[in-house]
Design a protein around this motif. Structure first.
Motif, PDB file in Angstrom:
ATOM      1  N   LYS A 156      56.528  -2.776 -94.649  1.00  0.00           N
ATOM      2  CA  LYS A 156      55.230  -2.026 -94.902  1.00  0.00           C
ATOM      3  C   LYS A 156      55.499  -0.446 -95.227  1.00  0.00           C
ATOM      4  N   HIS A 186      54.963  -6.275 -88.306  1.00  0.00           N
ATOM      5  CA  HIS A 186      55.730  -6.662 -87.085  1.00  0.00           C
ATOM      6  C   HIS A 186      54.528  -6.903 -85.899  1.00  0.00           C
ATOM      7  N   TYR A 187      53.576  -6.646 -85.949  1.00  0.00           N
ATOM      8  CA  TYR A 187      52.480  -7.191 -85.209  1.00  0.00           C
ATOM      9  C   TYR A 187      52.468  -8.716 -84.745  1.00  0.00           C
ATOM     10  N   LYS A 190      54.974  -9.988 -82.305  1.00  0.00           N
ATOM     11  CA  LYS A 190      54.744  -9.746 -80.850  1.00  0.00           C
ATOM     12  C   LYS A 190      54.696 -11.024 -80.137  1.00  0.00           C
ATOM     13  N   GLU A 224      46.993   4.593 -79.677  1.00  0.00           N
ATOM     14  CA  GLU A 224      48.481   5.157 -79.275  1.00  0.00           C
ATOM     15  C   GLU A 224      48.209   6.628 -78.738  1.00  0.00           C
ATOM     16  N   ARG A 231      57.161  11.348 -88.581  1.00  0.00           N
ATOM     17  CA  ARG A 231      56.633  10.667 -89.987  1.00  0.00           C
ATOM     18  C   ARG A 231      55.654  11.513 -90.647  1.00  0.00           C
ATOM     19  N   ASP A 243      47.600   2.758 -92.477  1.00  0.00           N
ATOM     20  CA  ASP A 243      48.660   2.463 -91.737  1.00  0.00           C
ATOM     21  C   ASP A 243      48.495   1.209 -90.418  1.00  0.00           C
ATOM     22  N   MET A 244      47.317   1.198 -90.225  1.00  0.00           N
ATOM     23  CA  MET A 244      46.925   0.328 -89.174  1.00  0.00           C
ATOM     24  C   MET A 244      46.010  -0.671 -89.194  1.00  0.00           C
ATOM     25  N   LYS A 353      47.846   4.524 -74.427  1.00  0.00           N
ATOM     26  CA  LYS A 353      48.469   3.443 -75.123  1.00  0.00           C
ATOM     27  C   LYS A 353      47.923   2.123 -74.891  1.00  0.00           C
ATOM     28  N   GLN A 387      49.472  -5.072 -75.421  1.00  0.00           N
ATOM     29  CA  GLN A 387      50.532  -4.157 -74.831  1.00  0.00           C
ATOM     30  C   GLN A 387      49.679  -3.146 -74.536  1.00  0.00           C
TER      31      GLN A 387
END
Ligand code: BG6
Length: 506
Positions: A156, A186-187, A190, A224, A231, A243-244, A353, A387
Motif C-alpha cells: 500500500k 498487513h492488518y 495479524k 496510535e 514519513r 492511510d488507515m 495505542k 493489539q
C-alpha cells in the motif's frame, strides 16, 4: 490461511532491497520463517536497489535489521550464517532494461542446480511511481511469465483515489493474472485479525445473535500514540482516511460484517468481503459533514514527553490541511445490518495505542429487577482486542456476592498470553508464507480495492472542496477532536472506554 506444508523452491526478488520495509519487516519475517523451518531447502532472496552495495554489505544491513526488529531478538550466529548464504544483492536502476537482463541471468543461475523453475516472488517494496515501469520491464524481459509460479506483491498505498487505483489495476492486470497479484494489507496477516474468522465461523454460539436483532452498534478504534515519525512527506499527501480507513479499518469492518463463507477458498472469502463493501451506504455531500469528522493534532504531552504539532513535523507542509484523525459513521444496507451504525475512528498522537472492535448488544427487552439492583447495569458487550492486548472479552451481568440482589458487569476474558505458550508470528511472516504457497485469501483483490475507494470518494471530494477551519483541533495525547465525541453522542451513545491492558475495563 494455508494448512501445514512447505512452499516449493522459491526466489524472492525485493525491489527496494536497500529500503526501510525490507530492513525492518520483510527480512526479519523471512528469517523467522527460516528458523521455524517454513522455507524450502531451495530458497534465495535477491535484493535490488539503486544504492551501491556488495552481497556482504547487504547481508550486514539485513543482520542489523534482524537484530533490531525480529520478534526473537538478536540472530543466532550459526543459523544466521546458513541463512545469509541464500541472500544476494544487485545494484539496479529500475527503469533500465539491462537491470532485468542481469536479473534474468541471475535467476537462471540460481535455479540451474535446483533442476526446475522455482516460484518467483517479485516484491515491490518501492514508492508507487515505480510500479508501472517495473511491471512493464518484468513483462518485456519475459522473467515473470508463468501464471502458476510467478507472483507480484504490491504494498500500500494502492492508488490515491478511485481513478488512480483503477489505472494501477489496469496496468498490473495487463501483465499479470489476478491470481498472481498479492496486494498487501498487513492488518490481514495479524493473528488476532485472522482469529475473527475462527471466532465467528467456528463457534455456533455467536452467529444467531450476530445481527440487527441483537446488536445495537459496532465500534472500531485503531488508535496510535506515534505521530507521523519519519514519513511526513508521504503522510502529508495521504491523511488518516487514505492511510488507515480505506484499507485496514474497512477490512476489519468487512470481517465483522461479512456473511459466513461456504469455504475458505481465496475467492469465496473475498467475495463475501466485497459484498459488505458494496452494501455500504453511499454518502452524499450533505451526509459527509453529519457522519464524518476530521482532525489534526496540535502539540501536547504523551507519556510525560512534550510532542510537537503535526504542522511542525519534518516533511510536513507548515500550512497542511491533512487530517491525522478521522471518525466515520457507516451503515451496511443489507438484511443482517440494516440501521446498525458502525462507528470507526483512527488517529495519530492519541492517548493510547490500541486497535479494538467492540460489539455493543441491545439491552434486555424487559428488566424484572428492582431499580436499586440495576444501578450499574450495562448491556452485553463483546470486545475484540487486536493489539497490543490480544484477546476477547465478553461482558455480562452477574450478581454481586452479598445479601442483596445487586447486579454488576463482569468480564469473561480470553487472553492469548494466558491461553497459549507459543509466540504468534508477525503479520509479514504469515503473509510472506501465504505468497510463497500461492494462497491469496489474505490479500486484496482488485474489486475490493476499488469498492473501498468508491465508498470513500464522496468524503475525499467534500474535504477537498472545503478546507478545515479549525485545524489543529485536538491536542496530542487526547482522544481526538470534540466533534468526534458529538458524532456518536448525537445518537445517544459514546465511544466506549477502552480496557487498559490486562485489567478489567471500568
Ligand atoms: C500503516 C500506516 O499501514 O499502518 C501507518 O501507513 C500506521 O501510518 C501503520 O502507523 C499501523 O500499523 P500497526 O501494525 O502498527 O497497527
Amino acid at each position: 490461511m494455508q494448512s501445514a506444508r512447505k512452499p516449493d523452491p522459491t526466489i524472492i526478488i525485493i525491489f527496494g532491497g536497500g529500503g526501510d520495509l525490507c530492513w525492518r519487516k520483510l527480512m526479519p519475517a523471512i528469517y523467522n520463517l527460516y528458523l521455524d523451518n517454513w522455507l524450502p531447502d531451495n530458497f534465495a532472496v535477491i535484493g535490488l536497489d539503486i544504492k551501491e552495495m556488495s552481497d556482504d554489505q547487504f547481508r550486514e544491513r539485513i543482520l542489523d535489521g534482524i537484530n533490531q526488529f525480529s520478534r526473537r531478538g538478536k540472530a543466532i550466529e550459526d543459523e544466521w550464517k546458513k541463512f545469509a548464504s541464500s541472500l544476494s544483492y544487485q545494484k539496479a536502476d529500475f527503469m533500465d532494461a539491462e537491470t532485468y537482463q542481469r536479473l534474468s541471468q541471475q535467476l537462471t543461475n540460481i535455479e540451474a542446480p535446483w533442476g526446475k523453475k522455482s516460484n518467483r516472488v517479485f516484491y515491490l517494496a518501492i514508492p508507487p511511481t515505480f510500479i508501472e515501469p517495473i511491471t512493464e520491464n518484468l513483462s518485456s524481459s519475459h522473467i515473470a511469465q508463468d501464471d502458476l509460479l510467478d507472483r507480484i506483491v504490491i504494498e500500500k498505498p494502492f492508488g490515491h483515489d478511485l481513478d488512480s487505483a483503477r489505472k494501477l489495476n489496469k496496468i498490473i492486470n495487463n501483465i499479470f493474472d489476478e491470481c498472481q497479484i498479492y496486494r498487501i494489507d498487513h492488518y490481514l496477516g495479524k493473528e488476532t485479525v485472522q482469529n475473527m474468522m475462527a471466532f465467528r465461523f467456528a463457534n455456533a454460539l455467536f452467529e444467531p445473535i450476530w445481527n440487527r436483532n441483537f446488536i445495537d452498534h459496532i465500534q472500531i478504534t485503531v488508535a496510535e500514540e506515534v505521530g507521523v515519525e519519519h514519513r511526513g512527506s508521504y503522510y502529508d499527501h495521504a491523511g488518516a482516511l487514505r492511510d488507515m480507513i480505506q484499507n485496514h479499518i474497512l477490512q476489519l469492518l468487512c470481517l465483522t460484517a461479512m456473511e459466513p463463507p461456504v469455504s475458505f477458498s481465496a475467492d469465496e472469502v473475498r467475495n463475501k468481503k466485497v459484498d459488505v463493501l458494496r452494501a455500504m451506504r453511499k454518502f452524499n455531500p450533505d451526509d459527509v459533514h453529519k457522519n464524518v469528522v476530521r482532525g489534526q493534532y496540535g502539540g501536547g504531552w504523551l507519556q510525560g514527553e512534550k510532542v510537537v504539532s503535526y504542522k511542525e513535523e519534518p516533511g510536513v507542509n507548515p500550512k497542511s490541511n491533512i487530517e491525522t484523525f478521522a471518525a466515520v459513521k457507516f451503515y451496511v444496507d443489507n438484511w443482517r445490518w440494516q440501521d446498525v451504525p458502525f462507528y470507526v475512528r483512527t488517529g495519530k498522537r492519541l492517548a493510547q495505542k490500541t486497535s479494538v472492535i467492540t460489539i455493543q448488544f441491545r439491552p434486555v427487552p424487559h428488566s424484572a429487577f428492582p431499580s436499586e439492583s440495576i444501578e450499574n447495569w450495562q448491556p452485553n458487550r463483546l470486545v475484540i482486542n487486536i493489539q497490543p492486548e490480544m484477546g476477547i472479552r465478553l461482558r455480562f451481568q452477574a450478581k454481586q456476592p452479598g445479601l442483596k440482589m445487586l447486579l454488576t458487569p463482569v468480564d469473561m476474558i480470553f487472553n492469548y498470553g494466558n491461553s497459549y505458550t507459543t509466540e504468534p508470528p508477525e503479520a509479514y511472516e504469515t503473509l510472506l508464507l501465504d505468497i510463497m504457497l500461492g494462497d491469496a485469501t489474505l490479500f486484496m483483490r482488485s474489486d475490493q480495492v476499488e469498492a473501498a475507494w468508491q465508498l470513500l470518494m464522496p468524503i475525499i471530494e467534500a474535504w477537498e472542496s472545503s478546507a478545515p477551519v479549525d485545524f489543529p483541533n485536538y491536542s496530542a495525547g487526547t482522544w481526538g477532536p470534540e466533534t468526534s465525541e458529538s458524532l456518536i453522542a448525537r445518537d445517544g451513545k459514546n465511544w466506549l472506554i477502552l480496557p487498559a491492558p490486562n485489567n478489567n475495563p471500568k
